[in-house]
Design a protein around this motif. Structure first.
Motif, PDB file in Angstrom:
ATOM      1  N   ALA A 113      30.734  61.132  38.717  1.00 30.94           N
ATOM      2  CA  ALA A 113      30.776  59.675  38.690  1.00 30.94           C
ATOM      3  C   ALA A 113      30.285  59.133  37.360  1.00 30.94           C
ATOM      4  CB  ALA A 113      29.938  59.111  39.839  1.00 30.94           C
ATOM      5  N   ALA A 114      29.238  59.743  36.799  1.00 33.32           N
ATOM      6  CA  ALA A 114      28.706  59.272  35.515  1.00 33.32           C
ATOM      7  C   ALA A 114      29.717  59.470  34.392  1.00 33.32           C
ATOM      8  CB  ALA A 114      27.405  60.008  35.195  1.00 33.32           C
ATOM      9  N   VAL A 115      30.393  60.618  34.359  1.00 31.63           N
ATOM     10  CA  VAL A 115      31.383  60.872  33.311  1.00 31.63           C
ATOM     11  C   VAL A 115      32.564  59.910  33.430  1.00 31.63           C
ATOM     12  CG1 VAL A 115      33.031  62.557  32.419  1.00 31.63           C
ATOM     13  CG2 VAL A 115      30.737  63.281  33.045  1.00 31.63           C
ATOM     14  N   LYS A 116      33.062  59.714  34.634  1.00 29.94           N
ATOM     15  CA  LYS A 116      34.218  58.839  34.810  1.00 29.94           C
ATOM     16  C   LYS A 116      33.874  57.390  34.493  1.00 29.94           C
ATOM     17  CE  LYS A 116      37.083  61.509  37.966  1.00 29.94           C
ATOM     18  NZ  LYS A 116      37.838  61.537  39.218  1.00 29.94           N
ATOM     19  N   LEU A 117      32.674  56.965  34.816  1.00 28.00           N
ATOM     20  CA  LEU A 117      32.271  55.606  34.456  1.00 28.00           C
ATOM     21  C   LEU A 117      32.164  55.457  32.944  1.00 28.00           C
ATOM     22  CD1 LEU A 117      29.577  54.798  37.166  1.00 28.00           C
ATOM     23  CD2 LEU A 117      31.707  53.543  36.784  1.00 28.00           C
ATOM     24  N   GLY A 118      31.617  56.466  32.273  1.00 31.46           N
ATOM     25  CA  GLY A 118      31.532  56.404  30.820  1.00 31.46           C
ATOM     26  C   GLY A 118      32.899  56.281  30.176  1.00 31.46           C
ATOM     27  N   ILE A 119      33.861  57.071  30.638  1.00 32.62           N
ATOM     28  CA  ILE A 119      35.216  57.019  30.086  1.00 32.62           C
ATOM     29  C   ILE A 119      35.881  55.687  30.418  1.00 32.62           C
ATOM     30  CG2 ILE A 119      37.486  58.106  30.109  1.00 32.62           C
ATOM     31  CD1 ILE A 119      36.124  60.723  30.835  1.00 32.62           C
ATOM     32  N   ALA A 120      35.694  55.211  31.654  1.00 33.27           N
ATOM     33  CA  ALA A 120      36.331  53.964  32.080  1.00 33.27           C
ATOM     34  C   ALA A 120      35.835  52.782  31.246  1.00 33.27           C
ATOM     35  CB  ALA A 120      36.061  53.723  33.559  1.00 33.27           C
ATOM     36  N   TYR A 121      34.541  52.701  31.014  1.00 30.58           N
ATOM     37  CA  TYR A 121      34.015  51.601  30.203  1.00 30.58           C
ATOM     38  C   TYR A 121      34.377  51.773  28.734  1.00 30.58           C
ATOM     39  CZ  TYR A 121      31.274  49.450  33.925  1.00 30.58           C
ATOM     40  OH  TYR A 121      30.898  48.781  35.063  1.00 30.58           O
ATOM     41  N   LEU A 122      34.450  53.010  28.254  1.00 32.11           N
ATOM     42  CA  LEU A 122      34.784  53.238  26.854  1.00 32.11           C
ATOM     43  C   LEU A 122      36.194  52.750  26.532  1.00 32.11           C
ATOM     44  CD1 LEU A 122      33.937  54.539  24.134  1.00 32.11           C
ATOM     45  CD2 LEU A 122      34.993  56.648  24.958  1.00 32.11           C
ATOM     46  N   TYR A 123      37.120  52.991  27.435  1.00 33.34           N
ATOM     47  CA  TYR A 123      38.515  52.605  27.197  1.00 33.34           C
ATOM     48  C   TYR A 123      38.936  51.384  28.011  1.00 33.34           C
ATOM     49  CZ  TYR A 123      38.917  57.024  24.774  1.00 33.34           C
ATOM     50  OH  TYR A 123      38.734  58.065  23.896  1.00 33.34           O
ATOM     51  N   ASN A 124      37.936  50.726  28.646  1.00 32.37           N
ATOM     52  CA  ASN A 124      38.200  49.506  29.414  1.00 32.37           C
ATOM     53  C   ASN A 124      39.299  49.733  30.457  1.00 32.37           C
ATOM     54  OD1 ASN A 124      37.705  46.821  30.087  1.00 32.37           O
ATOM     55  ND2 ASN A 124      39.346  46.062  28.778  1.00 32.37           N
ATOM     56  N   GLU A 125      39.175  50.832  31.186  1.00 29.30           N
ATOM     57  CA  GLU A 125      40.129  51.152  32.236  1.00 29.30           C
ATOM     58  C   GLU A 125      39.400  51.115  33.572  1.00 29.30           C
ATOM     59  OE1 GLU A 125      41.781  54.913  31.412  1.00 29.30           O
ATOM     60  OE2 GLU A 125      42.803  54.312  29.586  1.00 29.30           O
ATOM     61  N   GLY A 126      39.709  50.133  34.373  1.00 36.29           N
ATOM     62  CA  GLY A 126      39.099  50.053  35.695  1.00 36.29           C
ATOM     63  C   GLY A 126      38.245  48.817  35.871  1.00 36.29           C
ATOM     64  N   PRO A 127      37.002  48.843  35.419  1.00 38.87           N
ATOM     65  CA  PRO A 127      36.138  47.666  35.584  1.00 38.87           C
ATOM     66  C   PRO A 127      36.701  46.467  34.826  1.00 38.87           C
ATOM     67  CG  PRO A 127      34.848  49.607  35.033  1.00 38.87           C
ATOM     68  CD  PRO A 127      36.285  49.968  34.836  1.00 38.87           C
ATOM     69  N   SER A 128      36.775  45.330  35.492  1.00 39.23           N
ATOM     70  CA  SER A 128      37.323  44.119  34.874  1.00 39.23           C
ATOM     71  C   SER A 128      36.226  43.383  34.125  1.00 39.23           C
ATOM     72  CB  SER A 128      37.917  43.206  35.952  1.00 39.23           C
ATOM     73  OG  SER A 128      36.938  42.862  36.904  1.00 39.23           O
ATOM     74  N   LEU A 129      36.459  43.148  32.838  1.00 35.35           N
ATOM     75  CA  LEU A 129      35.516  42.427  31.999  1.00 35.35           C
ATOM     76  C   LEU A 129      36.267  41.382  31.201  1.00 35.35           C
ATOM     77  CD1 LEU A 129      33.424  45.451  30.666  1.00 35.35           C
ATOM     78  CD2 LEU A 129      32.702  43.809  32.386  1.00 35.35           C
ATOM     79  N   ASP A 131      37.317  39.113  27.895  1.00 32.21           N
ATOM     80  CA  ASP A 131      37.603  39.507  26.515  1.00 32.21           C
ATOM     81  C   ASP A 131      36.425  39.233  25.581  1.00 32.21           C
ATOM     82  OD1 ASP A 131      40.093  40.372  27.232  1.00 32.21           O
ATOM     83  OD2 ASP A 131      41.060  38.441  26.826  1.00 32.21           O
ATOM     84  N   GLU A 132      35.617  38.232  25.917  1.00 32.68           N
ATOM     85  CA  GLU A 132      34.512  37.849  25.041  1.00 32.68           C
ATOM     86  C   GLU A 132      33.420  38.915  25.069  1.00 32.68           C
ATOM     87  OE1 GLU A 132      31.404  34.103  24.389  1.00 32.68           O
ATOM     88  OE2 GLU A 132      32.869  34.099  26.006  1.00 32.68           O
ATOM     89  N   GLY A 133      33.165  39.511  23.925  1.00 28.21           N
ATOM     90  CA  GLY A 133      32.136  40.533  23.834  1.00 28.21           C
ATOM     91  C   GLY A 133      32.458  41.809  24.586  1.00 28.21           C
ATOM     92  N   ARG A 134      33.747  42.077  24.774  1.00 30.13           N
ATOM     93  CA  ARG A 134      34.132  43.232  25.585  1.00 30.13           C
ATOM     94  C   ARG A 134      33.662  44.542  24.955  1.00 30.13           C
ATOM     95  NH1 ARG A 134      40.292  43.817  27.372  1.00 30.13           N
ATOM     96  NH2 ARG A 134      39.613  42.072  28.688  1.00 30.13           N
ATOM     97  N   ALA A 135      33.856  44.696  23.647  1.00 31.65           N
ATOM     98  CA  ALA A 135      33.466  45.944  22.988  1.00 31.65           C
ATOM     99  C   ALA A 135      31.970  46.193  23.108  1.00 31.65           C
ATOM    100  CB  ALA A 135      33.889  45.907  21.516  1.00 31.65           C
ATOM    101  N   GLU A 136      31.162  45.149  22.957  1.00 25.54           N
ATOM    102  CA  GLU A 136      29.721  45.300  23.045  1.00 25.54           C
ATOM    103  C   GLU A 136      29.283  45.642  24.459  1.00 25.54           C
ATOM    104  OE1 GLU A 136      25.828  45.554  21.902  1.00 25.54           O
ATOM    105  OE2 GLU A 136      27.593  45.322  20.614  1.00 25.54           O
ATOM    106  N   VAL A 137      29.827  44.921  25.439  1.00 29.93           N
ATOM    107  CA  VAL A 137      29.437  45.154  26.834  1.00 29.93           C
ATOM    108  C   VAL A 137      29.909  46.521  27.304  1.00 29.93           C
ATOM    109  CG1 VAL A 137      29.699  44.347  29.204  1.00 29.93           C
ATOM    110  CG2 VAL A 137      29.407  42.697  27.361  1.00 29.93           C
ATOM    111  N   CYS A 138      31.182  46.827  27.041  1.00 31.65           N
ATOM    112  CA  CYS A 138      31.714  48.116  27.460  1.00 31.65           C
ATOM    113  C   CYS A 138      31.009  49.265  26.741  1.00 31.65           C
ATOM    114  CB  CYS A 138      33.218  48.176  27.192  1.00 31.65           C
ATOM    115  SG  CYS A 138      34.222  47.181  28.322  1.00 31.65           S
TER     116      CYS A 138
END
Length: 324
Positions: A113-129, A131-138
């Motif tokens: 779960a930790a690895v998949k969450l890291g990849i999902a946030y890194l490439y913005n795939e899955g969790p909806s965020l 556009d404002e500050g997306r790179a910083e938050v992700c």
């Protein structure tokens, strides 16, 4: 002596009915023995220890379904971190409606779960965020889960975070990988227990950039500090650099090979391959052929077998990062 007929008189047995000649008990049947049916076994009949073994083998979706069946099952699932740490997320990816489930499992020690969450946030795939500050938050979230995954990494496995944040980076300056790199670098100071593996990953990332003098020196410094904190893979990379300089001196080269043998015995996979190649080619240790073969076989047998699930998971993650 009395006969059986005399003993039964004045009672008679007829058609399975015992009675005397009076009208009161003439039709009273005999009492028959009723066989009790054994109680049926259900999932709830099992002890908690067995239920734990069953629950730890379920997928995340099945675990949620089982949790809603009975309060006892719910209490066992909620009260034991090992259930969440071992639950499987095969064929599942973090999505807006399921990201909470991944995060809960990751916080309980679930490596997948930790690895998949890291990849999902890194490439913005899955969790909806937004556009404002997306790179910083992700980037901040990806760094957190990648750092958590490194701490949950199986013993003997190589640090792997560098595979996901390797170049190329976006030249615009708002690259999520750059944010992850900076956050992981800051995390090294806050979490001493992760410092060795995280510094190794950061050094590997720097080594993949163009060989500028500043980058090379920084990568070398990170490897040396990582080695001081017990990272065996960093020690091996430093050994590779020293090997080229030690070839000209037989004494230094022999000591260098002994160091390689120590790294291989401790479980460094790259050191094992290097030792096997050296022993099969030139036999620089000066051993007999049989002794040399036994040494290599002993090194490989003494090392723990790799965890297949971890290898498959990292392989899928690497393939995801290479997919355009």
């Amino acid at each position: 002596m009395y006969s059986i007929d005399t003993l039964l008189s004045p009672f008679e047995m007829k058609a399975g009915v015992v009675h005397c000649r009076c009208s009161k008990c003439f039709s009273v049947p005999t009492k028959r023995r009723v066989r009790k049916r054994p109680p049926s076994l259900t999932l709830l009949s099992l002890p908690d220890e067995v239920l734990l073994c069953v629950l730890q083998c379920l997928s995340a979706e099945d675990l949620l379904s089982i949790r809603a069946v009975h309060s006892r099952l719910r209490d066992i699932i909620d009260g034991h971190s090992s259930v969440w740490a071992r639950v499987s997320f095969k064929d599942n990816w973090p999505a807006p409606q399921s990201v909470w489930l991944f995060e809960r499992a990751a916080e309980k020690g679930n490596f997948e779960a930790a690895v998949k969450l890291g990849i999902a946030y890194l490439y913005n795939e899955g969790p909806s965020l937004s556009d404002e500050g997306r790179a910083e938050v992700c980037g901040r979230k990806a760094a957190w889960f990648f750092g958590l995954a490194e701490s949950l990494r199986p013993s003997g496995a190589d640090p792997f975070v560098w595979v996901f944040i390797r170049p190329p980076w976006s030249p615009s300056g708002s690259c999520c990988k750059a944010v992850v790199f900076d956050r992981l670098k800051a995390e090294c100071d806050a979490h001493t227990e992760k410092r060795g593996s995280l510094l190794h990953s950061l050094a590997r990332v720097l080594q993949l950039f163009d060989e500028e003098e500043k980058t090379v020196r920084e990568a070398q410094a990170l490897l040396e500090e990582s080695s001081r904190h017990g990272c065996l893979q960093s020690s091996y990379l430093l050994w590779e650099r020293r090997r080229a300089a030690a070839v000209a001196d037989p004494g230094r080269y022999l000591q260098c090979l002994r160091t390689l043998r120590d790294y291989a015995a401790k479980g460094c996979w790259e050191a094992q391959l290097a030792l096997a190649k050296l022993c099969c080619s030139g036999n620089p240790l000066g051993l007999e052929q049989r002794t040399c073969a036994d040494l290599v076989a002993q090194v490989f047998r003494s090392c723990p077998a790799p965890r297949r699930r971890t290898e498959d998971l990292l392989r899928r993650g690497i393939n995801d990062t290479m997919t355009p």
